[in-house]
Scaffold this active site. Structure first.
Site, short mmCIF file in Angstrom:
data_model
loop_
_atom_site.label_atom_id
_atom_site.label_comp_id
_atom_site.label_asym_id
_atom_site.label_seq_id
_atom_site.Cartn_x
_atom_site.Cartn_y
_atom_site.Cartn_z
N GLU A 154 17.03 14.72 108.98
CA GLU A 154 17.42 15.06 110.35
C GLU A 154 18.53 14.18 110.92
O GLU A 154 18.44 13.68 112.05
CB GLU A 154 16.19 15.01 111.27
CG GLU A 154 15.09 15.94 110.80
CD GLU A 154 13.82 15.89 111.66
OE1 GLU A 154 13.78 15.14 112.64
OE2 GLU A 154 12.88 16.63 111.31
N ASN A 195 17.37 16.39 104.04
CA ASN A 195 16.40 17.33 104.59
C ASN A 195 16.64 17.51 106.09
O ASN A 195 16.92 16.55 106.80
CB ASN A 195 15.01 16.73 104.35
CG ASN A 195 13.86 17.69 104.62
OD1 ASN A 195 13.83 18.78 104.05
ND2 ASN A 195 12.92 17.28 105.45
N HIS A 231 10.65 25.37 109.90
CA HIS A 231 9.58 25.47 110.90
C HIS A 231 9.92 26.69 111.76
O HIS A 231 10.85 26.65 112.56
CB HIS A 231 9.53 24.21 111.76
CG HIS A 231 9.14 22.99 110.99
ND1 HIS A 231 7.87 22.81 110.49
CD2 HIS A 231 9.84 21.90 110.61
CE1 HIS A 231 7.80 21.66 109.84
NE2 HIS A 231 8.99 21.08 109.90
N GLU A 266 9.23 22.44 104.50
CA GLU A 266 8.18 22.12 105.49
C GLU A 266 7.71 23.38 106.21
O GLU A 266 7.47 23.36 107.43
CB GLU A 266 8.71 21.13 106.54
CG GLU A 266 9.27 19.85 105.95
CD GLU A 266 9.57 18.78 106.99
OE1 GLU A 266 9.22 18.97 108.17
OE2 GLU A 266 10.16 17.77 106.60
N ASP A 268 6.11 26.22 108.22
CA ASP A 268 4.95 26.67 108.99
C ASP A 268 5.46 27.70 109.99
O ASP A 268 6.66 27.81 110.23
CB ASP A 268 4.18 25.51 109.68
CG ASP A 268 5.06 24.54 110.44
OD1 ASP A 268 6.17 24.93 110.87
OD2 ASP A 268 4.63 23.39 110.63
C1 XIL Z 1 5.29 14.93 111.09
C2 XIL Z 1 3.91 14.81 110.53
O1 XIL Z 1 3.50 16.07 110.09
C3 XIL Z 1 2.97 14.26 111.57
O2 XIL Z 1 1.68 14.00 111.00
C4 XIL Z 1 3.52 12.95 112.13
O3 XIL Z 1 2.71 12.48 113.17
C5 XIL Z 1 4.93 13.16 112.64
O4 XIL Z 1 5.72 13.71 111.62
N1 XIL Z 1 9.88 17.21 110.41
C6 XIL Z 1 9.70 16.26 109.44
C7 XIL Z 1 8.36 15.65 109.22
O5 XIL Z 1 10.62 16.02 108.66
O6 XIL Z 1 8.45 14.32 108.80
C8 XIL Z 1 7.49 15.73 110.44
O7 XIL Z 1 6.17 15.33 110.06
C9 XIL Z 1 7.50 17.13 110.99
C10 XIL Z 1 8.89 17.57 111.38
#
Ligand code: XIL
Length: 605
Positions: A154, A195, A231, A266, A268
């Site tokens: 990010e 990422n 996401h 990631e 969801d």
């Molecule tokens: C999130 C985790 O899922 C949580 O458990 C933690 O509290 C915060 O981070 N993008 C990312 C991940 O790259 O590292 C993040 O993970 C979610 C968003």
């Protein structure tokens, strides 16, 4: 005692498996194995030892384990010089005992950034030293055991600018190159990833990432892949609306042409309210579409979900999600497979030539609808008044803009007389005792696109906020244009602009005061005039600019949206929105929520 628990646990898993009729179908892991593909899941060490079903499901269904948190800086080096690998080791042990590949996430992220480090004032050399030491210690510890490492996460904002992070300030933009170089030195066999989220399709952020990684490849910096977080959401969740699969494929392919791997890292799919049956079907469709695109695009080597079962999701945390009922993953809180699981299983099965789990019709029924703007059927165009230069607008959906029409920006609206008005109707918020109203009109001549906003507002409030950064906090109108020819993008890209026109222009004789996403991309002329009961805005943007060429033609379509912001005391308390698709004030980030502007030849009658 321990043994009985394990046997009981296994039995439970078997029983529930058959209850869900999954017992004969191959697992995701089986199917991935056949495809030489990775199906991954992110987990944290603290999820183990609580519920046998967790470990059983993890090892049965996935062949890639992603470290959700334990590899992040605030866990691996919580205090200066004190490294802690308890959680990370736990994950490594589990993965190795179960023959799972590991994708470690993440070395550099602006979150989970420990206070001891944030508090420092460092020279470039000192910062590089700390970065190198951290990466050597963490990556070096697992040398040869981790296939994939997320090195930087990010680094860009949604407009494709480098985020203002400590590393950027201490080191400069090449902190990214250094991080990859250090990681490569520490483990030359690991495949190193950049990422990010919101960069799945083609947009400003994915273009910036593409430029970054092209440059790295050219310079010989060891980078091997790009992770697309993915996401997403269904319904009115305000973020991560389904993406155009063709654009996802296009983005993956261009990264692949640089010699890089791409992964869905990631995934969801959030939603509003309870996970009703219909929502779960839509969610399944989004998972299906992304996985299928990945499987059809050879550079895409893994598909990872961000959590094993719904109750583990990060979106359950108030810091990250606003829906406590959210159920964004493949398994429910009882570890039962959801429709999304079956969708993922079906996509893998079809690709592997195994028996499909779903009918073709069932898949079509769950796939995401095209953006609202493209779906709504328009009624036959009609004029309620024969003198009108264009048909009546379809409220909140389509506006017919006549051309060519002669307009001058002078505060006198008589030249707009025969141009239809459309009301900005949808009230997001408005004080009962200080109501506002707005209607707008749009037209074009050979050179410009013209906008008129007529605002009724009992108290003009302007001049309190920074007009460029916070224009929307006080009286202002917004016009949005998507002139890319593709109305589907759900993120801003070149050719899409949000023009925020502050009432503060009333008292301004210099350059127009304009804000909004990419508003700097097009020149604009503005005249804002107070009236007896409010104000009018007249504005013009050229049809030809660096970012677009608009050629008005009968039936030609642009993406279009309009908002009213009002302050009746000292900050915004009024928000009216035109496009019906934008129910949550998200047009500033998601242009797929715009309505349509349709050009209409004034001479057509
Ligand atoms: C999130 C985790 O899922 C949580 O458990 C933690 O509290 C915060 O981070 N993008 C990312 C991940 O790259 O590292 C993040 O993970 C979610 C968003």
């Amino acid at each position: 005692m321990k043994q009985t628990i394990i046997i009981f646990g296994l039995l439970l898993v078997l029983l529930m498996g058959s209850a869900a009729a999954q017992d004969t179908a191959p697992t995701l892991r089986d199917l991935a194995q056949r495809l030489d593909f990775h199906v991954g899941v992110a987990v944290s060490s603290w999820m183990f030892d609580e519920d046998e079903r967790f470990e059983a499901t993890l090892a049965r269904e996935f062949n890639l384990l992603v470290t959700e948190n334990d590899a992040k800086w605030c866990y691996t080096q919580p205090e200066e010089g004190r490294f802690d690998f308890t959680g990370f080791d736990r994950l490594m042990d589990f993965a190795e005992a179960n023959a799972m590949t590991v994708h470690a996430h993440v070395l550099i992220w602006h979150q989970c950034f420990p206070d001891w480090l944030a508090e420092k004032e460092l020279s470039r050399d000192e910062a590089l030293q700390i970065l190198r030491n951290h990466i050597f210690t963490v990556v070096g510890r697992y040398k040869g055991r981790i296939l994939y490492w997320d090195v930087v996460n990010e680094a860009f904002d949604e407009f494709g600018n480098l985020r203002d992070t400590h590393w950027l300030r201490w080191i400069g933009a090449d902190y990214i190159d250094y991080a990859f170089q250090f990681a490569h030195e520490a483990d030359p066999d690991a495949l190193l990833f950049y990422n990010d989220f919101g960069a799945e399709a083609i947009n400003l952020k994915s273009n910036a990432i593409y430029r970054l990684v092209s440059g790295m490849v050219q310079k010989g910096i060891p980078i091997h892949g790009v992770g697309l977080q993915t996401h997403l959401g269904v319904g009115d969740v305000g973020v991560g609306r389904p993406i155009d699969p063709a654009k996802l494929a296009e983005n993956m392919t261009r990264l692949g042409e640089l010699g890089l791997e791409v992964q869905i890292t990631e995934m969801d799919v959030r939603h509003a309210g309870l996970p009703e049956a219909e929502v779960l079907q839509q969610q399944a469709g989004v998972f299906y579409q992304v996985l299928q695109t990945c499987l059809e695009t050879p550079v895409c080597t893994a598909f990872t979900v961000w959590g094993l079962a719904d109750h583990y999701s990060w979106l359950k945390m108030p810091d990250y999600g606003d829906n406590p009922d959210v159920a964004p993953l493949l398994f429910d809180a009882d570890f039962q497979p959801k429709p999304a699981y079956t969708a993922v299983q079906d996509a893998l099965a079809r690709k592997a030539g195994a028996e499909p789990l779903l009918t073709d019709d069932a898949i079509v029924a769950m796939l995401p609808p095209r953006p609202a703007i493209l779906q709504t059927e328009l009624p036959e165009p009609a004029k309620s008044d024969p003198a009108q230069l264009a048909p009546d607008p379809v409220a909140g959906v389509a506006y017919y803009a006549p051309f060519p029409v002669a307009i001058t920006l002078d505060g006198d609206t008589s030249d707009w007389a025969d141009i239809p008005r459309s009301k900005v109707e949808n009230v997001i918020t408005m004080p009962d005792d200080m109501p506002s109203e707005m209607q707008f009109a749009v037209a074009a001549d050979a050179d410009n696109l013209y906008f008129l906003a007529e605002v009724r507002d009992s108290a003009l409030v302007y001049g309190l906020y920074d007009v460029v950064a916070e224009w929307y906090m006080e009286d202002s109108v917004e016009f949005y244009i998507n002139a890319t020819g593709n109305l589907a993008p759900s993120a801003y890209e070149s050719g899409i602009v949000q023009l925020g026109i502050a009432a503060a222009n009333i008292a301004n004789s210099g350059e127009p005061l304009i804000g909004g996403g990419l508003s700097g991309d097009v020149p604009i002329q503005v005249v804002v005039t107070p009236t007896e009961d409010g104000y009018t805005v007249e504005a013009a943007v050229p049809l030809q600019s660096d970012v677009w060429t608009i050629e008005p033609a009968q039936g030609g379509v642009l993406g279009f949206q309009s908002h009213l912001n009002g302050a009746s005391v000292d900050s915004r308390d009024t928000k009216l929105i035109w496009s019906k698709a934008d129910t949550e004030d998200q047009s500033y980030r998601d242009p797929s929520l715009f309505g349509r502007l349709i050009f209409w030849e004034a001479a057509v009658g």
